[in-house]
Design an enzyme around this catalytic site. Structure first.
Site: not given
Ligand code: NAD
Ligand code: TYD
Length: 332
Positions: A123-125, A147, A151
């Site tokens: 992730t970018d984080e 988190y 990561k």
């Molecule tokens: P999500 O939370 O929607 O889905 C996560 C999935 O992983 C779920 O289906 C959950 O059941 C499964 N899971 C969790 N713990 C598990 C375990 N111990 N064993 C097996 N399965 C498990 O997440 P997402 O948004 O789809 O993210 C997917 C990946 O992309 C993650 O690795 C996340 O760090 C990365 N990512 C997400 C974003 C974003 O904005 N959503 C951005 C950058 C990176």
């Molecule tokens: P989020 O979707 O939780 O992603 P991330 O924290 O991984 O970037 O949040 C996106 C942005 O929105 C983040 O700056 C936090 C803000 N946010 C709020 O201001 N209120 C909220 O209730 C939530 C869930 C997020």
């Protein structure tokens, strides 16, 4: 091609599974997913009957489950994680266990199975806050919430398995995703849910934090390119070129829903809130990837998807009542 997707019942995972089934007629797909609160078989309802797909319910921290699911995979795409920053702030243990130890378990199994490629989705984080400019893949990692720290550990562990054992690991670092099926604890679907009910939208701090928003369709195309052309041992940023303040994003959501800005309520900030993320993208661009989904069109159609799937939204929220009550108590 035999592909294992971990976390395939989650937001990005279910979109990527559909993408693979559409684009690779001969694919044999296995999903390993624990079905936590964020994983949902309903996310895969329309493809579960596809005979190219095999679903394993199991934990990536469980060596046996990981071995059974990886079996003879040629490519592993590792998405499973505890993905919510706010929950990791309430308690870091789950994120640490799944994101770090779960990744270690998968990497260890991969040493035996020897897939052609292990795509680790980071992730970018991991870079932490970027007040000005943009981070390249060479920037130091400086994660600032549990988190992101878990990561970052997994990201470097995957790299260590490449250096130490020669495992062909490619690491991706995407920015914030948006699109259908995102679990409604995250900003976009959570605010759609609340606005539809005319409930106040809890904006942390002043709402001037900046995120770069990547549509899942663009992310799927990026993962495809990395599967096909990513160089082992390399990390690739996935920026979207859609940097917006949270307030700008929220105003667009409200506009699409025809709801008033008076729903916006500024609340106590999230601890350790990163005010901005920003990535350079030349490395992935050199492999031929460009984002294609225009910001406003992508965000408006995503908002409409949640409106059209209101039952899914309500049921998803219902699975986490306790979390919402605890985290937002005293905020809204
Ligand atoms: P999500 O939370 O929607 O889905 C996560 C999935 O992983 C779920 O289906 C959950 O059941 C499964 N899971 C969790 N713990 C598990 C375990 N111990 N064993 C097996 N399965 C498990 O997440 P997402 O948004 O789809 O993210 C997917 C990946 O992309 C993650 O690795 C996340 O760090 C990365 N990512 C997400 C974003 C974003 O904005 N959503 C951005 C950058 C990176
Ligand atoms: P989020 O979707 O939780 O992603 P991330 O924290 O991984 O970037 O949040 C996106 C942005 O929105 C983040 O700056 C936090 C803000 N946010 C709020 O201001 N209120 C909220 O209730 C939530 C869930 C997020």
């Amino acid at each position: 091609m035999r592909i294992l997707v971990t976390g395939g019942a989650g937001f990005i995972g279910c979109n990527f599974v559909r993408f693979l089934l559409r684009n690779y007629p001969d694919v044999q797909l296995t999903i390993l997913d624990k079905l936590t609160y964020a994983g949902n078989l309903a996310n895969l309802a329309d493809v579960l009957d596809d005979n190219r797909l095999c679903f394993f319910e199991g934990d990536i921290c469980d060596r046996t489950a990981a071995s059974d699911a990886m079996a003879d995979a040629e490519v592993v795409v590792h998405l499973a994680a505890e993905t919510h920053v706010d929950r990791s702030i309430m308690g870091a243990e789950r994120a640490a266990r799944t994101n770090f130890m779960g990744t270690q378990t998968l990497l260890e199994v991969a040493r035996e199975v020897q897939p052609r490629l292990f795509l680790h989705v980071s992730t970018d984080e991991v870079y932490g806050c970027c007040p000005v400019g943009a981070f390249s893949e060479e920037a130091p990692l400086n994660p600032r919430n549990p988190y992101a720290a878990a990561k970052a550990g997994a990201d470097r562990l995957a790299y260590a398995y490449y250096i130490t054992y020669g495992l062909p690991v490619v690491i991706s670092r995407p920015c914030n995703n948006y699109g259908p099926y995102q679990y409604p604890e995250k900003l976009v679907p959570f605010f759609v849910y609340r606005a539809l009910r005319d409930e106040p939208l809890p904006v942390y701090g002043d709402g001037q934090q900046v995120r770069d928003w990547l549509h899942t369709d663009d992310h799927c195309r990026a993962m495809q390119i990395l599967m096909e052309r990513g160089l082992p041992g390399e990390a690739y940023n996935i920026p979207a070129g859609n940097e917006r303040t949270n307030l700008a994003t929220i105003r667009l959501i409200l506009d699409e829903l025809g709801k008033p800005e008076s729903l916006i309520q500024f609340v106590e900030d999230r601890p350790g809130h990163d005010v901005r993320y920003a990535l350079t993208g030349d490395k992935l661009a050199a492999l031929g990837w460009q984002p294609q989904v225009p910001w406003e069109q992508g965000m408006r159609s995503t908002v409409r998807w949640f409106v059209e799937h209101r039952d899914w939204l309500e049921q998803s929220i219902a699975r986490s009542r306790e979390y919402f009550e605890q985290w937002y108590a005293g905020r809204v």
